[in-house]
Design a protein around this motif. Structure first.
Motif, mmCIF file in Angstrom:
data_model
loop_
_atom_site.group_PDB
_atom_site.id
_atom_site.type_symbol
_atom_site.label_atom_id
_atom_site.label_comp_id
_atom_site.label_asym_id
_atom_site.label_seq_id
_atom_site.Cartn_x
_atom_site.Cartn_y
_atom_site.Cartn_z
ATOM 1 N N LEU A 147 0.831 -1.201 0.000
ATOM 2 C CA LEU A 147 0.000 0.000 0.000
ATOM 3 C C LEU A 147 0.867 1.253 0.000
ATOM 4 O O LEU A 147 0.513 2.255 -0.632
ATOM 5 N N ALA A 161 1.805 1.755 -3.485
ATOM 6 C CA ALA A 161 0.659 2.250 -4.250
ATOM 7 C C ALA A 161 0.438 3.743 -3.999
ATOM 8 O O ALA A 161 0.143 4.501 -4.931
ATOM 9 N N VAL A 184 -2.302 -5.171 -4.487
ATOM 10 C CA VAL A 184 -2.955 -4.088 -3.747
ATOM 11 C C VAL A 184 -4.238 -4.599 -3.094
ATOM 12 O O VAL A 184 -4.535 -4.282 -1.940
#
Length: 205
Positions: free
Chosen positions: A17, A20, A37
């Motif tokens: 994360l 991301a 993800v």
């Protein structure tokens, strides 16, 4: 427990994360695989349930840009919905959530969901109610604004919005749309929608 205490005891963010978020906020980073993800979001959701972390509405205040979503699909074998594939939103699609506080109640306020497609902007807004024991943010979009190249085309209530807005805080949760927030950080928030899908937002600059 205060909000600061809650933030201090919140587990560190999942590395996938974190990657991301870097990709969504800088665009120079390499994006992780969407499947990774989704797994990271599910792991964060599971951890939130196990640790029973409680958030507050004040932690959600501000503007957040939607960056990653999952779809859902029906499953007869599981008698409900299951997660579909996840995807990053393209850079030219700008969808933002903005939470504002109420003057009368710290767990109530208003939400704006704006969709900006260049010359066209659509903004839906309405009341919110945060349920701290379950980290659920209930909301209703009762008003809409449409603009084209900065020119306002429409601004007003939608779908009986004035009546729905007046009785919003008297409704039960099962009558409302909602997000269940399982990750609330300074840089990002993540939630599961009532329909079962997952979403990740990053703090708007």
């Amino acid at each position: 427990m205060t909000s600061s205490d809650q933030l201090q005891t919140t587990p560190s963010i999942n590395p996938v994360l974190d990657q991301a978020i870097e990709f969504l906020t800088t665009k120079s980073a390499t994006p992780p695989a969407p499947e990774a993800v989704v797994e990271a979001l599910l792991a964060s959701e599971k951890m939130a349930r196990q640790t029973k972390i409680r958030h507050t509405y004040s932690q959600l205040l501000g503007t957040w840009r939607l960056g990653f979503v999952t779809g859902t699909k029906r499953s007869r074998r599981r008698a409900g919905v299951i997660l579909g594939a996840g995807r990053f939103l393209p850079n030219w699609v700008k969808i933002q959530l903005s939470y504002s506080p109420s003057e009368s109640d710290p767990e109530q306020g208003t939400v704006e969901n704006s969709v900006d497609l260049g010359v066209v902007q659509l903004v839906l807004s309405g009341p919110t109610q945060f349920w701290q024991k379950t980290n659920i943010l209930a909301f209703d979009f009762t008003r809409m604004k449409i603009s084209f190249s900065g020119l306002k085309l429409y601004s007003g209530y939608i779908r009986g919005g004035q009546k729905r807005e007046a009785c919003f805080y008297e409704q039960s949760l099962k009558e409302q749309a909602f997000f269940t927030y399982f990750l609330v950080k300074n840089r990002c928030i993540a939630a599961r929608g009532r329909g079962g899908g997952l979403a990740l937002w990053t703090k708007a600059s």
